[in-house]
Design a protein around this motif. Structure first.
Motif, PDB file in Angstrom:
ATOM      1  N   ALA A 135     -22.836  -7.031  17.307  1.00  0.00           N
ATOM      2  CA  ALA A 135     -23.264  -7.018  18.713  1.00  0.00           C
ATOM      3  C   ALA A 135     -24.617  -6.330  18.856  1.00  0.00           C
ATOM      4  N   ASP A 136     -24.813  -5.230  18.142  1.00  0.00           N
ATOM      5  CA  ASP A 136     -26.099  -4.528  18.188  1.00  0.00           C
ATOM      6  C   ASP A 136     -27.214  -5.409  17.622  1.00  0.00           C
ATOM      7  N   SER A 138     -27.302  -8.630  17.725  1.00  0.00           N
ATOM      8  CA  SER A 138     -27.573  -9.646  18.740  1.00  0.00           C
ATOM      9  C   SER A 138     -28.445  -9.081  19.858  1.00  0.00           C
ATOM     10  N   ARG A 139     -28.140  -7.853  20.296  1.00  0.00           N
ATOM     11  CA  ARG A 139     -28.919  -7.223  21.359  1.00  0.00           C
ATOM     12  C   ARG A 139     -30.367  -6.967  20.946  1.00  0.00           C
ATOM     13  N   SER A 140     -30.550  -6.606  19.673  1.00  0.00           N
ATOM     14  CA  SER A 140     -31.886  -6.223  19.210  1.00  0.00           C
ATOM     15  C   SER A 140     -32.758  -7.416  18.821  1.00  0.00           C
ATOM     16  N   ASP A 215     -22.812 -13.422  24.027  1.00  0.00           N
ATOM     17  CA  ASP A 215     -22.783 -12.679  25.292  1.00  0.00           C
ATOM     18  C   ASP A 215     -21.468 -11.922  25.435  1.00  0.00           C
ATOM     19  N   GLN A 218     -21.313  -8.947  23.004  1.00  0.00           N
ATOM     20  CA  GLN A 218     -22.058  -7.791  23.492  1.00  0.00           C
ATOM     21  C   GLN A 218     -21.297  -7.075  24.607  1.00  0.00           C
ATOM     22  N   ARG A 219     -20.621  -7.848  25.440  1.00  0.00           N
ATOM     23  CA  ARG A 219     -19.858  -7.228  26.524  1.00  0.00           C
ATOM     24  C   ARG A 219     -18.681  -6.420  25.990  1.00  0.00           C
ATOM     25  N   PRO A 222     -20.162  -2.843  23.575  1.00  0.00           N
ATOM     26  CA  PRO A 222     -21.432  -2.332  24.089  1.00  0.00           C
ATOM     27  C   PRO A 222     -22.059  -1.351  23.105  1.00  0.00           C
ATOM     28  N   SER A 223     -23.352  -1.112  23.269  1.00  0.00           N
ATOM     29  CA  SER A 223     -24.028  -0.144  22.403  1.00  0.00           C
ATOM     30  C   SER A 223     -23.360   1.212  22.568  1.00  0.00           C
TER      31      SER A 223
END
Length: 237
Positions: A135-136, A138-140, A215, A218-219, A222-223
């Motif tokens: 997830a991190d 993907s966010r970055s 999406d 990530q939800r 979360p970070s």
């Protein structure tokens, strides 16, 4: 969740020759009697270990983190269209993140575990930590542009909705029947000795798919800073 209209009986029903084939192959590997396991193949299981090595050479898998149990590759979706909530579906051939278990790490953990319950909880913690790393990433922006989903094919697919995956049984084709046999043999090589003769495990370990949009990933993961800014929250998952 499974596709609507798919009954429990349909999810576990095998072709009449599938289970006898599974049992013959596993018997030739001597796994039902506890001689294989923990990464030490016996008998015909050496062939499946060689196939595993050849597949890994053909498509190298990357670990999500040191000490984790999940590896990944960026590759075309090899199956039917998968629906995503609130988005266009991902179609066959579209690039996705494909997840794989790190079998050697699983064997090491299984051999050192005091009991099945302790091993299960440890695997849950490690798997959740791996997904948080993904997830991190993907966010970055560490994943290729245009990748929208993560996908996996496994005989443990029915356990994955608890961490947010949507699931469905694999289609009954010659490929998926032999893919399931391969995964059962890998489980016999790397799991607890004799694991596949407990109860009705061969019947219930059917092949299925699991997927999640990035999406949603990530939800659900979360970070760490957003989830809990305290120093304690920075400890390993």
């Amino acid at each position: 969740r499974p596709d609507r209209g798919t009954t429990a009986a349909a999810r576990t029903r095998a072709y009449s020759w599938e289970q006898p084939l599974d049992r013959v192959v596993l018997a030739l590997g001597r796994s039902p009697w506890g001689f294989a396991g923990y990464g030490r193949p016996r008998g015909i299981l050496h062939i499946f270990r060689l196939v595993e090595l050849l597949l890994e050479r053909k498509r190298p898998l990357r670990p999500l983190r040191a000490g984790g149990i999940v590896r990944y590759e960026i590759a075309p979706l090899p199956t039917r269209t998968v629906p995503l909530r609130g988005q266009a579906p991902v179609r066959r051939g579209e690039t996705v993140v494909i997840l794989h278990f790190d079998n050697r790490m699983l064997a090491s953990l299984a051999e050192s575990a005091t009991n099945i319950q302790a091993l299960t909880w440890r695997l849950v913690r490690l798997g959740a930590g791996d997904l948080r790393v993904l997830a991190d990433m993907s966010r970055s922006g560490a994943l290729p542009q245009g990748v929208r989903a993560v996908w996996a094919e496994t005989v443990f697919y029915q356990a994955l909705p608890r961490v947010g995956f949507t699931i469905r049984p694999a289609p009954r084709t010659i490929r998926t029947l032999f893919a399931r046999l391969f995964m059962l043999c890998i489980l016999a090589i790397y799991g607890h000795p004799g694991q596949l003769r407990r109860g009705r495990s061969l019947e219930h370990l059917q092949l299925g798919e699991a997927w999640m949009s990035l999406d949603e990933l990530q939800r659900r993961f979360p970070s760490r800073a957003a989830a809990a800014p305290s120093t304690e929250a920075l400890a390993d998952v």
